[in-house]
Enzyme design. Structure first.
Site, PDB file in Angstrom:
ATOM      1  N   LYS A  94       8.027 -51.676   7.096  1.00 17.79           N
ATOM      2  CA  LYS A  94       7.404 -52.811   6.346  1.00 17.79           C
ATOM      3  C   LYS A  94       8.151 -53.991   6.412  1.00 17.79           C
ATOM      4  CE  LYS A  94       3.191 -51.430   4.538  1.00 17.79           C
ATOM      5  NZ  LYS A  94       2.340 -51.899   4.813  1.00 17.79           N
TER       6      LYS A  94
ATOM      7  N   ASP B 201      -1.097 -57.270   6.123  1.00 18.35           N
ATOM      8  CA  ASP B 201      -1.084 -56.627   4.838  1.00 18.35           C
ATOM      9  C   ASP B 201      -1.160 -57.637   3.545  1.00 18.35           C
ATOM     10  OD1 ASP B 201      -0.338 -54.810   2.403  1.00 18.35           O
ATOM     11  OD2 ASP B 201       0.574 -53.419   4.001  1.00 18.35           O
TER      12      ASP B 201
END
Length: 346
Positions: A5, A45
């Protein structure tokens, strides 16, 4: 497509398209050194939709002078895939459908009497809600960072599409609810939906991490919840997970699925988008949706089998295996075997 991430502390709320475009170009000015179609392929995201992916893709193209599938979630006219925007939400529902079929078919998503609580109102939650409504069940809640919106008779497809358009403009559920006539909706400022609905059969967190606390998990069990599946990453706190797992082991019919399995549909269709880019072709909506359904079915089976075999629990008849343990063990075995075969450990 590694599962790492990354992001930034840039808050897009209240920013103009021009400001967001300039930030995306500056961000890609460094990021482009670390990604590529055969190196690492990011996807959007929280706060990163097709608009931001477009700005990032355009900046990469200028820097590298090449048109390749180094980002997923692209627009359909420049390398994107059908079903990619819907994939995480749709995939979550496909996974949950298998859980329901095994554990509580009386609360099928094909029944209007089945009550589903959903948190969030972004991409994942919108398409989760649309698929649940399409199948026939009743969606009673959505939420955003300001509060929760409860629909006494359930949201309609038109409601969800209208909320989606508002969210693209940065609007809030509170403002949307204020524009509606009648008394179908009740807005609760500063609250999450889990304690606001007296009867809940399935709970699908879809907003952000740590959005279901231990107390809220207890409230959901008291409301009759049977399936909890994360559309968000790490949507439940450790305390909430313990509550759900303890209820499962006690034979209460409560079954929890972690996001690493239940919400993998987005990543799965990112992989399908990459495959289409590599072949320079585009599959139809039906083809992609069929592949997504098969992927989610396989993910469920892997979690179920690994949870049944490797959880370390001795389960009496009628007690469901741990999908949490199953997802962890299945993922670990896959990575550990690959590392051994590639000589990373011996």
């Amino acid at each position: 497509m590694g599962g790492g991430k990354g992001g930034s502390d840039f808050d897009p709320k209240g920013k103009s398209d021009s400001e967001i475009r300039r930030f995306c170009a500056a961000f890609m000015g460094e990021l482009f050194r670390h990604i590529g179609e055969d190196t690492d392929v990011p996807a959007g995201d929280i706060g990163t939709g097709v608009r931001e992916i477009g700005f990032l893709f355009g900046a990469y193209k200028k820097l590298k002078n090449e048109f390749v599938g180094m980002l997923t979630g692209k627009g359909l006219d420049w390398g994107g895939s059908f079903i990619r925007p819907e994939a995480t939400g749709y995939g979550l529902v496909y996974f949950v459908d298998h859980m329901i079929a095994k554990s509580c078919p009386d609360f099928s998503l094909k029944l209007s009497t089945t009550i589903v609580a959903i948190s969030g109102s972004g991409n994942v939650s919108q398409f989760t809600a649309l698929k649940v409504i399409e199948l026939g069940a009743t969606v009673k809640s959505l939420s955003d960072s300001k509060g929760s919106l409860i629909a006494s008779e359930g949201f309609t497809k038109h409601d969800i599409l209208s909320i989606g358009q508002l969210k693209l403009k940065g609007g809030t559920l509170e403002s949307w609810a204020g524009e509606q006539t009648g008394n179908r909706f009740t807005y609760y400022a500063g609250k999450r939906p889990w304690t606001l609905i007296p009867v809940v059969h399935h709970a699908l967190p879809g907003a952000t991490q740590n959005e279901v606390s231990g107390e809220e998990a207890e409230a959901l069990i008291a409301a009759g919840v049977r399936v909890i599946a994360e559309g968000s990453n790490m949507g439940c706190t450790e305390e909430a997970i313990k509550v759900f797992e303890d209820a499962r082991r006690a034979g209460k019919g409560v079954w929890y699925a972690p996001g690493k399995a239940a919400n993998c549909g987005g990543v799965a269709v990112s992989g399908l988008e990459m495959a289409q880019n590599s072949q320079r072709l585009a599959w139809t909506t039906e083809e992609v949706d069929t592949k997504l359904k098969n992927i989610m079915a396989e993910a469920y089976v892997q979690c179920l089998n690994a949870g049944s075999k490797w959880s370390g629990e001795t389960l009496p008849d009628g007690v469901l295996p741990s999908l949490l343990a199953g997802a962890n063990v299945a993922g670990f075995i896959k990575v550990a075997d690959a590392m051994r075969e590639q000589g990373d450990w011996w």
